[in-house]
Scaffold this motif. Structure first.
Motif, short mmCIF file in Angstrom:
data_model
loop_
_atom_site.label_atom_id
_atom_site.label_comp_id
_atom_site.label_asym_id
_atom_site.label_seq_id
_atom_site.Cartn_x
_atom_site.Cartn_y
_atom_site.Cartn_z
N TRP A 35 0.82 -1.15 -0.02
CA TRP A 35 0.22 0.11 -0.19
C TRP A 35 0.97 1.26 0.09
N LYS A 36 0.85 2.01 -1.22
CA LYS A 36 1.85 3.26 -1.12
C LYS A 36 1.08 4.40 -0.66
N GLN A 37 2.05 5.33 -0.15
CA GLN A 37 1.81 6.49 0.49
C GLN A 37 2.79 7.60 -0.13
N THR A 38 2.35 8.68 -0.59
CA THR A 38 3.16 9.72 -0.71
C THR A 38 2.91 10.77 0.33
N VAL A 39 4.31 11.13 0.98
CA VAL A 39 4.36 12.06 2.02
C VAL A 39 4.66 13.44 1.33
N GLU A 40 3.97 14.42 1.58
CA GLU A 40 4.33 15.92 1.10
C GLU A 40 4.30 16.75 2.10
N GLN A 41 4.85 17.93 1.96
CA GLN A 41 4.70 19.28 2.73
C GLN A 41 5.58 18.70 4.17
N GLN A 42 6.86 17.88 3.78
CA GLN A 42 7.51 17.68 4.97
C GLN A 42 9.09 17.79 4.42
N ALA A 43 9.84 18.46 5.18
CA ALA A 43 11.36 18.43 5.04
C ALA A 43 12.06 17.34 5.73
N LEU A 44 13.37 17.29 5.33
CA LEU A 44 14.02 16.43 5.99
C LEU A 44 14.21 16.92 7.57
N PRO A 45 14.23 15.93 8.53
CA PRO A 45 13.96 16.37 9.87
C PRO A 45 15.32 17.20 10.45
N TRP A 46 15.25 17.81 11.22
CA TRP A 46 16.66 18.62 11.83
C TRP A 46 16.99 17.51 12.74
N THR A 47 18.24 17.26 12.67
CA THR A 47 18.77 15.88 13.55
C THR A 47 19.29 16.57 14.93
N LYS A 48 19.11 15.52 15.79
CA LYS A 48 19.81 15.93 17.28
C LYS A 48 20.97 16.59 17.39
N ASN A 49 21.98 16.45 16.43
CA ASN A 49 23.40 16.81 16.72
C ASN A 49 23.07 18.46 16.01
N GLU A 50 22.22 18.46 14.85
CA GLU A 50 22.18 19.91 14.50
C GLU A 50 21.43 20.68 15.43
N LEU A 51 20.56 20.30 16.10
CA LEU A 51 19.73 21.09 17.00
C LEU A 51 20.81 21.40 18.38
N GLU A 52 21.62 20.77 18.54
CA GLU A 52 22.59 20.99 19.82
C GLU A 52 23.46 21.94 19.29
N VAL A 53 24.10 22.02 17.96
CA VAL A 53 24.94 22.77 17.41
C VAL A 53 24.32 24.31 17.54
N ALA A 54 23.04 24.19 16.84
CA ALA A 54 22.09 25.52 16.77
C ALA A 54 21.92 26.22 18.19
N GLU A 55 21.93 25.37 19.18
CA GLU A 55 21.81 26.11 20.51
C GLU A 55 23.28 26.51 20.95
N SER A 56 24.39 26.04 20.48
CA SER A 56 25.70 26.47 20.94
C SER A 56 25.86 27.77 20.01
N LEU A 57 25.31 27.66 18.90
CA LEU A 57 25.56 28.69 18.03
C LEU A 57 24.79 29.94 18.62
N ARG A 58 23.61 29.80 19.07
CA ARG A 58 22.84 30.85 19.53
C ARG A 58 23.46 31.45 20.65
N SER A 59 24.16 30.77 21.79
CA SER A 59 24.60 31.20 22.78
C SER A 59 26.10 32.08 22.33
N PHE A 60 26.84 31.59 21.28
CA PHE A 60 27.85 32.29 20.65
C PHE A 60 27.33 33.75 20.02
N LEU A 61 26.34 33.69 19.55
CA LEU A 61 25.69 34.85 18.81
C LEU A 61 25.30 35.79 19.74
N PHE A 62 24.68 35.41 20.83
CA PHE A 62 24.35 36.26 21.79
C PHE A 62 25.42 37.16 22.66
N GLU A 63 26.43 36.20 22.87
CA GLU A 63 27.46 36.79 23.59
C GLU A 63 28.37 37.94 22.67
N PHE A 64 28.58 37.48 21.44
CA PHE A 64 28.92 38.19 20.42
C PHE A 64 28.32 39.79 20.35
#
Length: 508
Positions: A472-501
């Protein structure tokens, strides 16, 4: 995209599988108090003793096993051993004394004893068993990829136990399971690459796999053996059989097996980070009983497989983290070099924020100035999207891979933006950046219509599993590749750096 019913949560997840209150017929069950007096038992124990079931209640266990076995149990209890403790017991039957394999489960107020008859001549030495699995564990330990581990595992397990078919499937974030390895004979249908809905292994069943390494159903047409008395006299409720190999099977699952055209099944867990990562599912066209020894080998190999898969995933995870951290450090250096956040994040095409987050577009607003790069919505849509994000008063990282699900207007430009990563820099000044990801259309091949995983009768009182496992085939639309755990952790690290800058810049 077709909305899929969540039977895993809405219905199947509430079935009390641990309170089934019956056992499979290839063994016997005794429940004794801490003084080793029988307080509850499976009704087939009466066949062993020649006494009525009610006559056995409150009898000492010592009336039915040898004194040396009683002392053995007492010794194990004194050592504090509790879960799935194996030992051999000589049980007195009508026709003499026979050897039984016993599994002890020590609870707070009582002890559950599972019994399976054993043939003494079949007992093998540890060396024999070890030699049998040494080659398998060595081959698995030498595998370089998760796929290679899976392929070796199902091939060797099938050869070891002789199942007609074995497959391994991996759970996704919604607990749907996709078949990633398979080996079967011609009588069984093929499912490689197909996905099965979460309700096939509902959440309470998944929880029990964290306690029990395997689940054997030797014969789907078994005679369910009830417990006597029905209510446990200590808890005044159905007894919890979560830890028991003999635990009876829900009728809906037996019907599911029938629809799959198998009479016996065995499932072995695969654990990663203390979470159920996947299952190895073994099927047999005819009834198939596995000795405790063979089940123990499967249990051991479950640990070997889980450990190797975990090592491979963790190694790849380390490489990914190292790479993304190196990119973040490079961006920080660029920001310092330009003394400007937007310039540092956007100027170098080979090392910009799009590269860091595998994004297709970005919007940055710092110090009242806005800049963009890559593929973004048109001016009006972008303005409205930024207004919507700001209205949420976000002061932490926010991400979604299905923007249209939370912001309906985004459905019109989902091909450009279906995923959003919002990184606040300074909420007081309204500084932030947003990364975008486009729609990533996926085609899922389901093993049967997931919306028909459970079918209710007209009165809504009875239910049945789906009868078809056809593709049974299903086409999934209107979804992007998920943001990974590593990417979200780096995003938080970048946020802290940008705030301090920004603070350092304001102080200059």
């Amino acid at each position: 995209m077709t909305d899929k019913k969540n039977f895993d949560s809405d219905f199947c997840g509430s079935l009390p599988l641990h309170h089934i209150n019956s056992i499979q017929d290839y063994g016997y069950l005794l429940i004794v108090d801490k003084n080793l007096n029988i307080i509850q038992l499976s009704e087939n124990v009466a066949q062993l003793t020649g006494k009525r079931t009610d006559e056995l209640i409150n009898n000492p266990l010592a009336d039915f096993i040898q004194q040396q076995d009683v002392l053995k149990i007492v010794g194990l209890l004194q050592k504090g051993l509790a879960k799935r403790v194996p030992l051999y017991l000589h049980f007195r039957e009508q026709q003499g004394t026979n050897l039984f394999l016993a599994l002890l489960h020590v609870e707070a107020d009582y002890i559950i004893i599972e019994l399976e008859k054993q043939e003494e001549s079949l007992n093998r030495s540890f060396a024999d068993v070890y030699q049998e699995i040494k080659y398998i564990s060595t081959a698995i330990d030498q595998a370089d990829s998760v796929q290679e581990v899976c392929n070796i595992a199902i091939h060797e397990l099938r050869k070891l136990a002789g199942f007609d078919g074995i497959l391994m499937y991996q759970f996704d974030s919604d607990w749907n399971g996709t078949v990633i390895a398979e080996e079967k004979d011609e009588r069984l249908d093929r499912y490689l690459g197909q996905t099965f809905p979460a309700s096939d292994v509902p959440k309470q069943a998944r929880k029990m796999y964290l306690k029990n390494p395997y689940r054997l159903i030797a014969n789907r047409d078994y005679e369910a053996i009830r417990l006597y008395p029905v209510i446990n006299p200590v808890t005044n409720a159905f007894i919890d059989l979560s830890d028991c190999n003999l635990r009876g099977v829900a009728k809906v699952h037996l019907e599911y097996m029938k629809n799959m055209k198998v009479k016996a099944s065995m499932s072995i867990r695969v654990i990663y980070n203390e979470t159920l990562w996947g299952l190895i599912s073994c099927h047999h066209v005819e009834p198939k009983y596995l000795s405790y020894e063979l089940c123990s080998i499967f249990e051991w190999l479950s640990e070997v497989i889980s450990t190797r898969i975990s090592l491979i995933i963790n190694k790849q995870d380390y490489i990914n983290i190292k790479q993304i951290q190196e990119k973040r450090v490079a961006l920080a250096d660029q920001i310092y070099a330009h003394d400007d956040i937007a310039a540092g994040l956007l100027r170098d095409d080979s090392s910009d924020i799009l590269q860091l987050f595998n994004a297709s577009g970005v919007f940055i607003r710092v110090n009242g100035r806005s800049e963009t790069k890559g593929n973004i919505p048109d001016k009006t849509d972008l303005y409205n999207l930024m207004q919507w994000l700001e209205s949420r008063n976000l002061n932490t990282i926010y991400s979604t891979s299905s923007l249209a699900d939370v912001y309906e207007d985004a459905a019109e430009y989902s091909t450009i933006v279906s995923g959003v990563l919002f990184i606040p820099i300074a909420q007081a000044t309204g500084d932030f950046l947003v990364c975008f990801r486009p729609e990533a259309i996926r085609n899922i091949e389901w093993g049967g219509d997931p919306n028909q995983a459970i079918n209710f009768t007209a009165d809504g009182k009875k239910y049945h599993p789906r009868t078809s496992f056809e593709l049974w085939k299903q086409t999934v639309e209107q979804q992007a590749l998920p943001w990974t755990k590593n990417e979200l952790e780096v995003a938080e690290s970048l946020r802290s750096f940008l705030f301090e800058f920004t603070i350092k810049q304001a102080q200059q």
